[in-house]
Every structure is written in C-alpha cells, then in structure tokens.
Design an enzyme around this catalytic site. Sequence first.
Site, PDB file in Angstrom:
ATOM      1  N   HIS A 203      51.095  42.186  52.817  1.00 25.56           N
ATOM      2  CA  HIS A 203      51.668  41.834  53.826  1.00 25.56           C
ATOM      3  C   HIS A 203      50.802  41.411  55.149  1.00 25.56           C
ATOM      4  CE1 HIS A 203      54.726  44.225  51.208  1.00 25.56           C
ATOM      5  NE2 HIS A 203      55.469  43.379  51.655  1.00 25.56           N
TER       6      HIS A 203
ATOM      7  N   GLU B 187      60.149  38.534  45.810  1.00 24.83           N
ATOM      8  CA  GLU B 187      59.582  40.166  45.752  1.00 24.83           C
ATOM      9  C   GLU B 187      60.937  40.631  44.732  1.00 24.83           C
ATOM     10  OE1 GLU B 187      57.237  42.562  48.469  1.00 24.83           O
ATOM     11  OE2 GLU B 187      59.261  42.696  49.123  1.00 24.83           O
TER      12      GLU B 187
ATOM     13  N   HIS C 211      59.618  42.184  58.564  1.00 22.95           N
ATOM     14  CA  HIS C 211      59.697  43.799  58.258  1.00 22.95           C
ATOM     15  C   HIS C 211      58.055  44.228  58.302  1.00 22.95           C
ATOM     16  CE1 HIS C 211      59.820  46.031  54.447  1.00 22.95           C
ATOM     17  NE2 HIS C 211      59.161  45.215  53.550  1.00 22.95           N
TER      18      HIS C 211
ATOM     19  N   ASP D  39      61.406  39.419  52.260  1.00 23.70           N
ATOM     20  CA  ASP D  39      61.089  39.673  53.143  1.00 23.70           C
ATOM     21  C   ASP D  39      60.442  38.384  54.350  1.00 23.70           C
ATOM     22  OD1 ASP D  39      60.979  41.661  51.236  1.00 23.70           O
ATOM     23  OD2 ASP D  39      58.373  41.459  51.987  1.00 23.70           O
TER      24      ASP D  39
ATOM     25  N   HIS E 269      64.659  38.952  46.271  1.00 23.76           N
ATOM     26  CA  HIS E 269      64.325  38.981  47.895  1.00 23.76           C
ATOM     27  C   HIS E 269      63.533  38.713  48.226  1.00 23.76           C
ATOM     28  CE1 HIS E 269      63.135  43.443  47.646  1.00 23.76           C
ATOM     29  NE2 HIS E 269      61.633  42.733  48.746  1.00 23.76           N
TER      30      HIS E 269
ATOM     31  N   PHE F 150      62.813  51.415  46.243  1.00 20.57           N
ATOM     32  CA  PHE F 150      61.884  51.083  46.932  1.00 20.57           C
ATOM     33  C   PHE F 150      62.462  53.170  47.644  1.00 20.57           C
ATOM     34  CE2 PHE F 150      57.525  50.661  47.973  1.00 20.57           C
ATOM     35  CZ  PHE F 150      57.297  52.142  48.821  1.00 20.57           C
TER      36      PHE F 150
END
Length: 220
Positions: free
Chosen positions: A172, A184, A69, A65, A63, A29
């Site tokens: 989220h 993700e 986060h 979350d 990964h 990102f």
Amino acid sequence: MSATPLPPSPSSHRLWDISPPVHAGSPVFPGDTAYSQQWCATLGPGCPVNVSAITLSPHVGAHADAPLHYAPDGAAIGALALEPFLGLCRVIHAIGCGPLITWDHIAHAVDATLPPRVLVRTYARMPQDRWDGDLAAYAPDTIARLADRGVLLVGIDTASIDPADSKPLPSHQVIRQRGLRVLENLVLDDVPEGDYELIALPLKLTTADASPVRAVLRAL
C-alpha cells in the site's frame, strides 16, 4: 459462485461480471463492518415504495481503495480521477502463488504491450463465503516494477494487496508513493489470461476511504 459471463448483445462484446455478491454473509476483514440492511418503508396501504437503509464497510465486496485508506493526508475516493478505473487491462494468472506475488509469478505475461491496468488471479476458486487469513498479496517490488512500466492500477482477487496480518502495509505504501490505484476482492475464477476492457468506477463518496465498485471486464 464464480465470475459470471453475461450474454453478449448485438451491440456489445461479451461481459464478465467480476464482482462478488454483497449480502449479510459476505466476508469482511476481521473487525470491519459487515453488510446489514433494514427496511425504512415497505409497500402497503399508504406507502407506495420499498426503501431500505444499508450499513457496510466500503471494503465489502469488490472495491477501490482511496489514498485516504493508507495515508492520513490522502485523498478521499470521491476526489480521484476516473481514468485509472476504466480502460484496457490485462488479467494475469498466478494461481496458488502465495503468500506474495513476486515478479517471477507474472513475468510470463509482462511485455512491451502491457496495458496500464493489471489484475492478478491467485485463487483457483475465490472463497466468497468465508474470510481467508492466508490470502495472497503483492510483493512491494512487484508493485514498483509494474509502476515502472506505466501501470496505473493494480487489482487482485483477495481482500488486500498486503498480507492480512501486515501492519506496515508495504505494498500500500508503494501504491501511495507511486500514485497507483487499487481494486480488491475481484472474482477472476473463470476469466482467461489476456487483455480486456475494465469498467470499475467508484462512487463519488466525498469523505470515504474506499468505495464499492461493480467491476466488469469486456472482451476486446
């Protein structure tokens, strides 16, 4: 490179490795910490081993979350129960559906037998060598409707369940409100639609907002 089917062994069903490779060229990102590695010790006279130090965002590669986060009082990844990350799941294709995965995109694969884990494929081929700012994400209503059907975990083959430029992160926030878990950056390129066993356990990082996973699907 795509999801890699691993050869079956006499004692197991076929495995699909749905984790992208992690290295210095792995996309991250914008503004996030890329993978880097340095050697702290190397094999040679007086040193019997190679030992490295790695630096990376826990959001590099496949990964999970943690609530931390997206919520200041959320739990760290190491505090989460493992059950959502292990068990029966359904892979659903919504290829090219962007920018948002709506209920219409996945309704064809949702029925009374829906498992508590859902992974959605949006790419024909996941871009593993570049950042995709136009990534597909979940519509918040889709997350809510999956939660209503008992889903505990949602996954996606993009870098985020929200659009890359989103600040409110509405999907989220639905995850936070409904207590779901998130995977993700999965590689679902060659995985047929259908039901599998998911194995994607996060590391027990006691203060981290996410964790890399080695995500695997096992044929039933």
